[in-house]
Design an enzyme around this catalytic site. Structure first.
Site, mmCIF file in Angstrom:
data_model
loop_
_atom_site.group_PDB
_atom_site.id
_atom_site.type_symbol
_atom_site.label_atom_id
_atom_site.label_comp_id
_atom_site.label_asym_id
_atom_site.label_seq_id
_atom_site.Cartn_x
_atom_site.Cartn_y
_atom_site.Cartn_z
ATOM 1 N N GLU A 1 0.956 -1.182 -0.066
ATOM 2 C CA GLU A 1 0.194 0.144 0.038
ATOM 3 C C GLU A 1 0.849 1.198 -0.083
ATOM 4 O O GLU A 1 0.536 2.209 -0.591
ATOM 5 C CB GLU A 1 -1.003 -0.149 1.222
ATOM 6 C CG GLU A 1 -2.042 -0.932 1.303
ATOM 7 C CD GLU A 1 -3.020 -0.924 0.287
ATOM 8 O OE1 GLU A 1 -2.919 -0.887 -0.912
ATOM 9 O OE2 GLU A 1 -4.029 -0.696 0.490
ATOM 10 N N THR B 1 -5.688 6.706 -5.492
ATOM 11 C CA THR B 1 -5.928 6.871 -3.927
ATOM 12 C C THR B 1 -5.179 8.036 -3.624
ATOM 13 O O THR B 1 -5.332 9.160 -2.722
ATOM 14 C CB THR B 1 -5.145 5.701 -3.217
ATOM 15 O OG1 THR B 1 -6.169 4.571 -3.434
ATOM 16 C CG2 THR B 1 -5.489 5.656 -1.444
HETATM 17 N N1 HSE Z 1 -8.453 4.361 3.963
HETATM 18 C C1 HSE Z 1 -7.890 4.871 2.570
HETATM 19 C C2 HSE Z 1 -8.334 6.161 1.792
HETATM 20 C C3 HSE Z 1 -8.281 3.545 1.584
HETATM 21 O O1 HSE Z 1 -9.661 6.222 2.094
HETATM 22 O O2 HSE Z 1 -7.564 6.698 1.294
HETATM 23 C C4 HSE Z 1 -7.912 3.644 0.265
HETATM 24 O O3 HSE Z 1 -8.224 2.477 -0.258
#
Ligand code: HSE
Length: 321
Positions: A132, A185
């Site tokens: 990630e 993201t």
């Molecule tokens: N919690 C993270 C966000 C998840 O919302 O940026 C990304 O998949």
């Protein structure tokens, strides 16, 4: 294990945040998911010999999340031999379905299995988080933890990491509508304000506690009352065409709640029955009909199990054994 032994792991897609649990709550979907195949090699280093199901992902192990995760694990265990990896993508990237997390979780599980299971599945969360970090610049665990552990998972804290699997206390079905635009993201994190007004914070932690209590008390009504996000959804939803209309349509069709799946652009809705989840899908799809934006929809159950081994028969090694 011999060099000609190989394993293949399947890790499911996930919905992170679940409205009120930004970066601390996620749940698994029984499908779609990614598969990673792994084999030991005599020569050191990691080779990604094939990627199936998608174009454009790097086979450079330093650039692909499966290579990054595997490398961290080899370093931690001071393993001197190498690995051959292959990836089968079963879902789109940049969709908000935890695509990089599923690849990372499948890689972590496959490599662990190949090395004789030195880590518990819970201990694999920190390695999958490195995928990630590579994919989005942020090592959040709210996708990788449910992809590995299944069900709902709370990330109570990051320093030190405290991951709390909640299982699937009651039957829940999830409808996903993925508008086929790519939303990174890293972008949808970069637009977030860094400070939260106290009043909004109070409502958010009330809702998160309500959602936890609703799950554990098996109270659909409390779950429904708690599925709100007044902090991040207003900031992020401007990046998702027709978000408000889709959410409204899902609620009108009987969903318990709806919101942005992870960092978007997918929109999720939770329902108490499969029949309801299909009715919700129809309502969500109707909003996008004629919009000019292609969509993909999924109806999935929240499963007890996350990552698992699957039969490796369909993938053959590309490097000499
Ligand atoms: N919690 C993270 C966000 C998840 O919302 O940026 C990304 O998949």
């Amino acid at each position: 294990m011999e060099n000609n032994d190989f394993v293949k792991a399947y890790a499911p897609a996930t919905v992170a945040n679940v409205c009120c649990g930004f970066d601390v709550l996620g749940f698994a979907l029984d499908q779609p998911g990614d598969e990673v195949w792994a084999r030991k090699t005599e020569q050191p280093g990691i080779t990604i010999s094939a990627i199936h199901g998608i174009d454009g992902l790097s086979v450079n192990p330093a650039e692909n999340v499966i290579g990054v995760v595997a490398q961290k694990m080899l370093e931690a265990l001071q393993v001197t031999h190498g690995l051959e990896l292959q990836l089968h993508k079963g879902m789109p990237v940049g969709s908000g379905l935890g695509s990089s997390a599923a690849s990372s979780a499948a890689a972590a599980f496959a490599v662990n299995e190949l090395l004789g299971s030195p880590f518990t599945v819970q201990e694999l969360v920190v390695y999958a988080m490195e995928g990630e970090r590579k994919a989005s610049g942020s090592a959040h665990a709210d996708n990788v933890a449910p992809s590995l552990l299944g069900g709902f998972v709370l990330v109570r804290d990051y320093e030190p990491l405290d991951v709390v699997p909640l299982g699937v206390p009651l039957e829940l079905y999830c409808t996903i509508l993925y508008p086929q635009i790519e939303l990174k993201t890293s972008l949808s994190r970069s637009i977030l304000k860094q400070e939260i007004p106290l009043k909004k914070g109070i409502r958010q932690w009330g809702n998160l506690a309500g959602l936890m209590a609703g799950l554990l008390k098996k109270d659909y009504n409390l779950i429904s009352r708690s599925l709100h996000d007044e902090i991040f959804e207003p900031e992020r939803s401007v990046l998702i065409p027709l978000f408000k209309q889709v959410k409204e349509a899902a609620l009108q069709a009987g969903a318990l709640g709806a919101g942005i799946s992870g960092s978007g652009p997918s929109i999720f809705a939770l329902s108490a029955s499969q029949e309801q989840a299909y009715a919700v899908r129809q309502a969500m799809e109707a909003v996008y009909a004629g919009s000019g934006i292609d969509t993909k929809t999924y109806v999935a159950q929240v499963p007890e199990q996350g990552v698992r081994l699957v039969a490796p028969s369909t993938i053959q090694p590309a490097l000499p054994l």
